[in-house]
Enzyme design. Sequence first.
Site, short mmCIF file in Angstrom:
data_model
loop_
_atom_site.label_atom_id
_atom_site.label_comp_id
_atom_site.label_asym_id
_atom_site.label_seq_id
_atom_site.Cartn_x
_atom_site.Cartn_y
_atom_site.Cartn_z
CG ASP A 147 30.89 104.95 66.52
OD1 ASP A 147 30.26 104.11 65.86
OD2 ASP A 147 31.72 105.72 66.01
NE ARG B 299 33.48 103.09 68.68
CZ ARG B 299 34.42 104.03 68.80
NH1 ARG B 299 34.88 104.35 69.99
NH2 ARG B 299 34.92 104.64 67.73
C1 S3P Z 1 32.75 107.22 61.01
C2 S3P Z 1 31.41 107.15 60.77
C3 S3P Z 1 30.49 106.24 61.48
C4 S3P Z 1 31.11 105.66 62.74
C5 S3P Z 1 32.53 105.24 62.55
C6 S3P Z 1 33.38 106.39 62.05
C7 S3P Z 1 33.56 108.18 60.25
O1 S3P Z 1 30.16 105.19 60.60
O2 S3P Z 1 30.34 104.58 63.21
O3 S3P Z 1 33.07 104.77 63.76
O4 S3P Z 1 34.68 108.50 60.65
O5 S3P Z 1 33.07 108.64 59.19
P1 S3P Z 1 28.99 105.36 59.49
O6 S3P Z 1 29.28 106.58 58.76
O7 S3P Z 1 29.06 104.14 58.65
O8 S3P Z 1 27.72 105.42 60.29
#
Ligand code: S3P
Length: 430
Positions: free
Chosen positions: A316, A389
Amino acid sequence: MKTLTIQPADSLRGDVTVPGDKSISHRAVMFGAVARGTTRVEGFLPGADCLSTISCFRRMGVAIEQESETVVTVHGRGWEGLTEPESFLDVGNSGTTIRLMLGILAGLPFYSAVIGDESIARRPMDRVVDPLRQMGAWIEGRKNGSFTPLGIRGGNLEGVEHVSPVASAQVKSCLLLAGLQADGVTRIREPHRSRDHTERMLPAFGVELTREEGGVSLRGGQQLSGRDVRVPGDISSAAFLIAAALIVPGSRVTIRNVGLNPTRTGILDTFREMGGAVEVEETGEWTGEPVGDITVTASSLRGVEVKGDRIPRLIDEIPILAVVATQADGPTVIRDAAELKVKETNRISVTAQELRRLGAVVEETPDGLIIKGRTPLTGDRCDSHGDHRIGMAAAVAGLIADGGVSVSRAGAIDVSFPGFFETLNRLAHR
Ligand code: S3P
């Protein structure tokens, strides 16, 4: 449509906190909703995404009180305390809400219709729909269930062994939540370890799970017991302030009570490899999550290569890393990050597009970005594209761009960092 302008700063100085961790806030409410007993969440992130989670679970009959913006009490009555919603479950912009909630719905014997905004409608749901179908859930939706709107009727699940092609905490958490309601064992493997908040928090709610090399497994038929959760500050929000303090000369900023989970601290490692003065003092552990204070001093930086298992640990933070990279000596190369294309926006192309408006030299590659170093930025108008973001990354660029940056659709920032502009302006000396 809200437009906000950020003017260049001479330095950033001060001591601040950031709002609660988004991933942990979602999980605390969801686990509390399916647990038996009361879960009081302190430090909850009152951002739009986590409010979507509260509203979806209220629609399923769970009593959730917001004592204040950041204190939420969830009165769970176990898995069977959830009831068929009378209308849509609207997840808004939140990928975490939809993917984790589908794991819960997959075990529940009622029908739900799940929708979200235009960004959610473009994000792939087959990564959770396919394994949930394999476990026995009925799910239909646009493009054979790959995209919202989705209809789901759960119940009678069988455990699954799932090898995920992507390192995704959302996929992993979704299947663990379904697995808790299934017969037998559910095992998930992933190519690199994604954030592990679910593996840390479920045991705190009384769940037994086994962490294994490359994955995690648990046995179905487990109940959760409600408990209090204290949410640390979100390192992904702190990253914008850390980045700002690194690139605005003369800055020194301390951010207190930030979550330091090692599956999330890839950005700190990367900034340090770039030569950034980032000091971390661990101060304690809150509900199984390490917490501490981060002090950053403006630094001269060099470009780096970021790839492989580092990527899920800073996924992120790549838009803000790209902004910092424009000020480093030498190029920064980001690889193995094709997942960025299916975030709130296609963050590879949108990051490149917005940085180029400010004079940065950025090349898009199929799985990342190449950013030319040491480029003076010139102020202009940037667009968040409705992505929190991207909006914050553009605002941080405004602190060093000649003439400042106006960010349109800046309201999107409230998804994860309500009060972002106020915090930035409080730190900025002009
Ligand atoms: C998150 C997992 C991430 C991240 C998102 C929040 C979470 O995504 O990018 O902002 O809280 O499990 P992915 O698991 O799809 O990579």
